[in-house]
Design a protein around this motif. Structure first.
Motif, PDB file in Angstrom:
ATOM      1  N   ALA A  18       0.831  -1.202   0.000  1.00 33.78           N
ATOM      2  CA  ALA A  18       0.000   0.000   0.000  1.00 33.78           C
ATOM      3  C   ALA A  18       0.869   1.257   0.000  1.00 33.78           C
ATOM      4  O   ALA A  18       0.597   2.213  -0.735  1.00 33.78           O
ATOM      5  CB  ALA A  18      -0.937  -0.011   1.211  1.00 33.78           C
ATOM      6  N   GLU A  19       1.921   1.241   0.794  1.00 37.85           N
ATOM      7  CA  GLU A  19       2.843   2.378   0.851  1.00 37.85           C
ATOM      8  C   GLU A  19       3.458   2.640  -0.518  1.00 37.85           C
ATOM      9  O   GLU A  19       3.507   3.789  -0.988  1.00 37.85           O
ATOM     10  CB  GLU A  19       3.942   2.100   1.884  1.00 37.85           C
ATOM     11  N   ALA A  20       3.923   1.593  -1.182  1.00 40.10           N
ATOM     12  CA  ALA A  20       4.563   1.749  -2.494  1.00 40.10           C
ATOM     13  C   ALA A  20       3.578   2.280  -3.535  1.00 40.10           C
ATOM     14  O   ALA A  20       3.925   3.145  -4.346  1.00 40.10           O
ATOM     15  CB  ALA A  20       5.153   0.417  -2.948  1.00 40.10           C
ATOM     16  N   ILE A  21       2.352   1.777  -3.512  1.00 43.50           N
ATOM     17  CA  ILE A  21       1.343   2.227  -4.479  1.00 43.50           C
ATOM     18  C   ILE A  21       1.047   3.715  -4.277  1.00 43.50           C
ATOM     19  O   ILE A  21       1.037   4.489  -5.240  1.00 43.50           O
ATOM     20  CB  ILE A  21       0.052   1.388  -4.364  1.00 43.50           C
ATOM     21  N   LEU A  22       0.797   4.115  -3.032  1.00 48.32           N
ATOM     22  CA  LEU A  22       0.491   5.524  -2.779  1.00 48.32           C
ATOM     23  C   LEU A  22       1.698   6.400  -3.078  1.00 48.32           C
ATOM     24  O   LEU A  22       1.559   7.470  -3.677  1.00 48.32           O
ATOM     25  CB  LEU A  22       0.009   5.735  -1.340  1.00 48.32           C
ATOM     26  N   ARG A  23       2.877   5.975  -2.694  1.00 49.22           N
ATOM     27  CA  ARG A  23       4.086   6.770  -2.930  1.00 49.22           C
ATOM     28  C   ARG A  23       4.270   7.036  -4.425  1.00 49.22           C
ATOM     29  O   ARG A  23       4.648   8.137  -4.826  1.00 49.22           O
ATOM     30  CB  ARG A  23       5.312   6.072  -2.359  1.00 49.22           C
ATOM     31  N   LYS A  24       3.990   6.040  -5.244  1.00 47.80           N
ATOM     32  CA  LYS A  24       4.159   6.189  -6.689  1.00 47.80           C
ATOM     33  C   LYS A  24       3.164   7.205  -7.259  1.00 47.80           C
ATOM     34  O   LYS A  24       3.467   7.897  -8.230  1.00 47.80           O
ATOM     35  CB  LYS A  24       3.980   4.838  -7.392  1.00 47.80           C
ATOM     36  N   ARG A  25       2.000   7.325  -6.656  1.00 47.98           N
ATOM     37  CA  ARG A  25       0.930   8.153  -7.212  1.00 47.98           C
ATOM     38  C   ARG A  25       0.750   9.519  -6.548  1.00 47.98           C
ATOM     39  O   ARG A  25       0.116  10.393  -7.103  1.00 47.98           O
ATOM     40  CB  ARG A  25      -0.390   7.387  -7.148  1.00 47.98           C
ATOM     41  N   CYS A  26       1.258   9.676  -5.347  1.00 47.33           N
ATOM     42  CA  CYS A  26       0.984  10.914  -4.612  1.00 47.33           C
ATOM     43  C   CYS A  26       1.907  12.039  -5.060  1.00 47.33           C
ATOM     44  O   CYS A  26       2.976  11.813  -5.601  1.00 47.33           O
ATOM     45  CB  CYS A  26       1.093  10.697  -3.110  1.00 47.33           C
ATOM     46  N   GLY A  27       1.455  13.232  -4.808  1.00 43.23           N
ATOM     47  CA  GLY A  27       2.261  14.403  -5.115  1.00 43.23           C
ATOM     48  C   GLY A  27       3.158  14.755  -3.945  1.00 43.23           C
ATOM     49  O   GLY A  27       3.325  13.980  -3.002  1.00 43.23           O
ATOM     50  N   GLU A  28       3.698  15.960  -4.014  1.00 39.22           N
ATOM     51  CA  GLU A  28       4.651  16.402  -2.991  1.00 39.22           C
ATOM     52  C   GLU A  28       3.991  16.757  -1.668  1.00 39.22           C
ATOM     53  O   GLU A  28       4.676  16.906  -0.666  1.00 39.22           O
ATOM     54  CB  GLU A  28       5.441  17.601  -3.515  1.00 39.22           C
ATOM     55  N   ASN A  29       2.670  16.877  -1.648  1.00 36.66           N
ATOM     56  CA  ASN A  29       1.997  17.280  -0.408  1.00 36.66           C
ATOM     57  C   ASN A  29       1.577  16.088   0.450  1.00 36.66           C
ATOM     58  O   ASN A  29       0.900  16.254   1.450  1.00 36.66           O
ATOM     59  CB  ASN A  29       0.786  18.161  -0.713  1.00 36.66           C
ATOM     60  N   ILE A  30       1.971  14.877   0.057  1.00 33.79           N
ATOM     61  CA  ILE A  30       1.642  13.684   0.833  1.00 33.79           C
ATOM     62  C   ILE A  30       2.921  12.893   1.100  1.00 33.79           C
ATOM     63  O   ILE A  30       3.680  12.594   0.183  1.00 33.79           O
ATOM     64  CB  ILE A  30       0.633  12.782   0.094  1.00 33.79           C
ATOM     65  N   GLU A  31       3.144  12.578   2.374  1.00 30.57           N
ATOM     66  CA  GLU A  31       4.225  11.675   2.761  1.00 30.57           C
ATOM     67  C   GLU A  31       3.584  10.385   3.226  1.00 30.57           C
ATOM     68  O   GLU A  31       2.511  10.403   3.840  1.00 30.57           O
ATOM     69  CB  GLU A  31       5.075  12.263   3.889  1.00 30.57           C
ATOM     70  N   VAL A  32       4.240   9.261   2.955  1.00 32.21           N
ATOM     71  CA  VAL A  32       3.652   7.969   3.298  1.00 32.21           C
ATOM     72  C   VAL A  32       4.708   7.072   3.941  1.00 32.21           C
ATOM     73  O   VAL A  32       5.870   7.068   3.544  1.00 32.21           O
ATOM     74  CB  VAL A  32       3.002   7.310   2.051  1.00 32.21           C
TER      75      VAL A  32
END
Length: 143
Positions: A18-32
């Motif tokens: 889940a972390e890898a999926i979100l990290r790949k898709r999120c912008g600079e305003n989200i840390e995971v």
């Protein structure tokens, strides 16, 4: 800045995925980040998790983390893989109640994310396929 923490049991399968999926898709305003309620420190992602992520074009440099007070305080939103994980967090960290949700609950659903631990690669691929649309919904909700 939004801080998203995914939590599962050992932090070697579902939450790193889940972390890898979100990290790949999120912008600079989200840390995971991700952690486990019973994780050993420094364990790599399971080989099947790493393989599935690699098949999807994601590097897997994961090292497991035990869920700590510092991570609870860091997180804006804590998303667990099961209701059991959520209950364990609420029991150990009762002050976190307003920011802990199961992943499916957060995106207006119910149920748990299936656990591929110890299964064949096909089960890990199924878990990835289960997680991917949920993470897309999380991302939509966070924006």
């Amino acid at each position: 800045m939004i801080h998203v923490l995914f939590v599962c049991t050992g932090n070697t399968c579902r939450s790193p995925m889940a972390e890898a999926i979100l990290r790949k898709r999120c912008g600079e305003n989200i840390e995971v980040k991700s952690a486990g309620i019973f994780a050993g420190e420094g364990t790599p992602a399971s080989p099947n998790t790493a393989q599935v992520l690699q098949e999807k074009g994601m590097e897997c440099q994961h090292s497991s983390s035990l869920l700590t007070q510092d991570l609870i305080e860091w997180a804006t939103c804590i998303l667990t893989m099961t209701s059991h994980h959520k209950q364990a967090i609420l029991y150990s960290f009762p002050q976190s109640g307003d920011k802990v949700f199961t992943l499916k609950e957060y995106v207006d659903g119910s149920g748990d994310v299936s656990d591929p631990f110890g299964g064949p690669i096909e089960i890990y691929r199924e878990t990835y396929a289960e997680l991917e649309p949920l993470i897309e919904q999380v991302l939509s909700k966070l924006k």
